[in-house]
Write a protein that holds these residues in place. Structure first.
Motif, PDB file in Angstrom:
ATOM      1  N   LEU A  76       0.820  -1.211   0.000  1.00 41.71           N
ATOM      2  CA  LEU A  76       0.000   0.000   0.000  1.00 41.71           C
ATOM      3  C   LEU A  76       0.855   1.263   0.000  1.00 41.71           C
ATOM      4  CD1 LEU A  76      -3.087  -0.393   2.372  1.00 41.71           C
ATOM      5  CD2 LEU A  76      -3.080   0.015  -0.082  1.00 41.71           C
ATOM      6  N   TRP A  84      -5.426  -7.319  -9.065  1.00 37.83           N
ATOM      7  CA  TRP A  84      -5.782  -6.022  -9.658  1.00 37.83           C
ATOM      8  C   TRP A  84      -7.301  -5.816  -9.602  1.00 37.83           C
ATOM      9  CZ3 TRP A  84      -8.774  -4.838 -13.999  1.00 37.83           C
ATOM     10  CH2 TRP A  84      -8.724  -3.497 -14.432  1.00 37.83           C
ATOM     11  N   GLY A 107      -8.358  -5.013  -6.061  1.00 36.83           N
ATOM     12  CA  GLY A 107      -7.992  -3.637  -5.735  1.00 36.83           C
ATOM     13  C   GLY A 107      -8.926  -2.628  -6.367  1.00 36.83           C
ATOM     14  N   MET A 155      -2.899  -6.299  -5.494  1.00 37.95           N
ATOM     15  CA  MET A 155      -4.044  -5.577  -4.933  1.00 37.95           C
ATOM     16  C   MET A 155      -3.587  -4.328  -4.183  1.00 37.95           C
ATOM     17  SD  MET A 155      -6.847  -6.914  -2.130  1.00 37.95           S
ATOM     18  CE  MET A 155      -7.908  -5.721  -1.289  1.00 37.95           C
ATOM     19  N   THR A 212      -2.321  -1.623  -6.602  1.00 40.66           N
ATOM     20  CA  THR A 212      -3.462  -1.032  -7.314  1.00 40.66           C
ATOM     21  C   THR A 212      -4.163   0.006  -6.456  1.00 40.66           C
ATOM     22  OG1 THR A 212      -3.812  -3.092  -8.549  1.00 40.66           O
ATOM     23  CG2 THR A 212      -5.646  -1.535  -8.466  1.00 40.66           C
ATOM     24  N   LEU A 213      -4.456  -0.337  -5.202  1.00 45.05           N
ATOM     25  CA  LEU A 213      -5.113   0.606  -4.302  1.00 45.05           C
ATOM     26  C   LEU A 213      -4.234   1.815  -4.015  1.00 45.05           C
ATOM     27  CD1 LEU A 213      -6.932  -1.588  -1.614  1.00 45.05           C
ATOM     28  CD2 LEU A 213      -7.953   0.155  -3.067  1.00 45.05           C
TER      29      LEU A 213
END
Length: 611
Positions: free
Chosen positions: A75, A201, A204, A251, A254-255
């Motif tokens: 993240l 992905w 996310g 994920m 992506t976020l």
């Protein structure tokens, strides 16, 4: 042995967080303290053995925890961070990982004595470093931004790559050594890896979409994210073992790059969960080791393997892969040395030790070899990163600095006094006109809105451990303090008194974020007025001959205590909540009338107590 499983769970969390506190208190590498603590309560004294005690739940608990830790780390991987370091990160994560795989496999075969198939599996796995060991080291060492970003990105990106390389090597070996070769399993591996990346992905983008549309209330956002992380990891991992790590990494990245404010708001909460899990999992893994395993790591072939991995394979892979990337020799040297292995290496190697033994390969020393590499790299890199960074001039180490928000005649004079104490200081203000005072005084400044997203990527906040909000807007000061409190800590964030002597308009904002600086009766207007009247910033050293009690008795009623400097260089700002009593050797900096100061100097001329 402990009386119950519940007691053991409590003990694991207590020892994990206790180890983190001991590491912080005595400035030691946290991963070293956790590893030693786990060994003491596990194989050495035999108090707990989580692997036996938790039974079939042990592996799922470890796997889910690793997934959450890796997601939390990913993240933080915003592509905006790649400015200036994108090329070396790409090279290290691809070419560097490949070189480390080949060299590590050769070393495992010729030095550790592993069969070729086992050597290539373990060679792929041992390219990982991971956020569980890198993040604590980065928090401890205060590296300059560029090497810190490289180590962080490499640790998180290469984690799933290393696990996938190990799986890939095993599938290739199984295909080549089969009596009737069938490429189905190999094709399944590549398909599962692609699916894991795409599925991460999609997860996310999906969670980001429902957040942006307001389909999930605020109080459910954090639980929803963790639930989707576990879903993302489990689905991919059930299809092909170890692809779950790739899925949660995709994920998280992506976020991180969708620019969703609610995800940023949850970041500190997820960091806290990650620290808790890292602490607990490290204790569980080291406590589950056998005493025979620990003793076996001192055998010549394992020590020789570890030394070559540390002093030859890692540096060579970094220097070869970063050629022509613009990194300095010192940066290559530091990155080439720092590569501690951690939780992913321990967990994945135990999985492969089982399946390789079932397949008929000689993999009995795999767990011992992995623990030897983890233990020695954690010790060596944990204790050396700070020292080496200083020697290579890649550390921001020094007296803890102060970031001052708001440019005015008082904050500029405060910054000048801090500079005289060799304290790094910078004034941040969005107004070029207000910064005129700082510019003319020669005080370091930054012209930008502090709460802007761009400031996060352009302003290096590593040297600064204290934040002082001193603008004319009381609400803005409280907002700044509330925003940066998770990053700087509750005790290191201050704001000028929000109280209004006439209308008391500060009653609400006084209860929001940040300690009140100096006294609640002293507002910014009061401080600016004192500076305009000619009040001076005076430093006084407390000695055995001139005690703090005597200093208080002689001070002028209009004097405002600002901060004190401990002999260690630590800064302590005076505030409403301050409980520290200055002691011998401390330097008190105060704002006092010039005429009173002249009288005191004349009265104490030659004493040497007043500086």
């Amino acid at each position: 042995m402990v009386p119950s499983l519940l007691f053991e769970v409590m003990l694991i969390f207590f020892l994990g967080i206790g180890s983190q506190w001991v590491a912080w208190r005595y400035r030691m590498p946290a991963i070293v303290v956790m590893a030693v603590t786990g060994l003491l309560v596990g194989p050495i004294f035999g108090l707990i053995n989580p692997e036996e005690d938790f039974g079939s739940l042990y592996s799922p608990i470890i796997s889910v925890a690793v997934a959450i830790i890796l997601f939390e780390g990913s993240l933080n991987l915003s592509f905006k961070e790649l400015r200036g370091v994108g090329k070396p990160i790409f090279r290290i994560s691809t070419l560097g990982a490949f070189i480390a795989w080949i060299l590590g496999s050769l070393t495992a075969h010729y030095i550790a004595g592993l069969d070729w198939p086992v050597a290539f599996v373990i060679g792929g796995l041992f390219i990982v470093t991971g956020p569980t060991v890198i993040m604590p080291l980065l928090r401890q060492s205060k590296l300059k931004p560029r090497p810190a970003k490289i180590l962080k990105w490499e640790g998180i990106i290469v984690d799933p790559i290393g696990a996938l390389l190990a799986v890939f090597a095993f599938e290739i070996i199984a295909y080549l050594t089969a009596n009737d070769p069938d490429g189905t399993a190999l094709a399944m591996f590549f398909a599962a890896s692609i699916f894991a990346g795409i599925f991460g992905w999609v997860c996310g983008r999906g969670i980001g979409f429902v957040f942006e549309r307001g389909h999930i209330p605020e109080f459910l956002k954090s639980p929803a994210v963790f639930t989707v992380v576990i879903l993302c990891f489990t689905v991919a991992d059930e299809i092909m073992h170890e692809t779950g790590l790739l899925s949660v990494t995709a994920m998280g990245i992506t976020l991180a790059n969708m620019g969703i404010s609610s995800v940023a708001d949850m970041r500190h909460f997820k960091e806290n969960i990650s620290i808790l899990l890292i602490s607990a999992i490290f204790i569980m893994l080291t406590a589950s080791l056998q005493l025979e395993t620990i003793l076996e790591i001192f055998s010549p072939n394992i020590i020789g393997y570890v030394l070559l991995m540390m002093f030859l394979v890692r540096p060579l892979s970094i220097f070869l892969s970063t050629f022509g990337t613009g990194l300095t020799f010192n940066e290559k040297l530091l990155v080439g040395w720092i590569a501690p292995r951690g939780i992913v290496a321990l967990t994945v190697s135990s999985y492969f030790a089982t399946i390789l033994l079932d397949a008929g390969y000689d993999a009995e020393i795999l767990t011992t070899l992995t623990f030897g590499l983890v233990f020695f790299t954690v010790l060596a890199h944990g204790f050396s990163i700070g020292w080496l960074a200083k020697k290579l001039n890649l550390s921001m180490e020094g007296r803890p600095g102060t970031l001052i928000v708001g440019s005015n005649i008082f904050t500029v004079e405060l910054a000048k006094s801090l500079t005289k104490e060799n304290v790094p200081v910078i004034i941040v203000d969005s107004s070029w006109e207000r910064l005129k005072v700082a510019r003319e005084a020669g005080v370091p400044f930054y012209h930008e809105e502090l709460l802007s997203e761009q400031t996060e990527y352009h302003l290096d906040t590593i040297p600064y451990e204290y934040l002082v909000a001193a603008t004319a807007s009381k609400s803005y000061n409280s907002l700044v303090c509330t925003t940066f409190m998770p990053e700087y800590g509750r005790t290191n964030v201050f704001k000028i008194s929000p109280y209004d002597k006439v209308y008391r308009t500060g009653e609400i904002v006084s209860k929001v974020g940040g300690r009140i600086l100096f006294k609640k009766e002293v507002t910014l207007e009061d401080l600016e007025e004192k500076v305009q009247k000619g009040f001076v910033f005076r430093r006084t050293t407390i000695t055995e001959q001139y005690s703090y009690k005597q200093y208080l008795a002689e001070k002028d009623d209009e004097t405002v205590f600002l901060y004190l400097v401990k002999p260690t260089g630590q800064i302590k700002f005076y505030s409403e909540e301050m409980r520290t009593v200055p002691s011998t050797g401390d330097v008190i900096v105060s704002l006092m009338p010039r005429n009173k100061e002249k009288a005191k100097i004349q009265a104490r001329l030659g004493n040497g107590d007043l500086e």
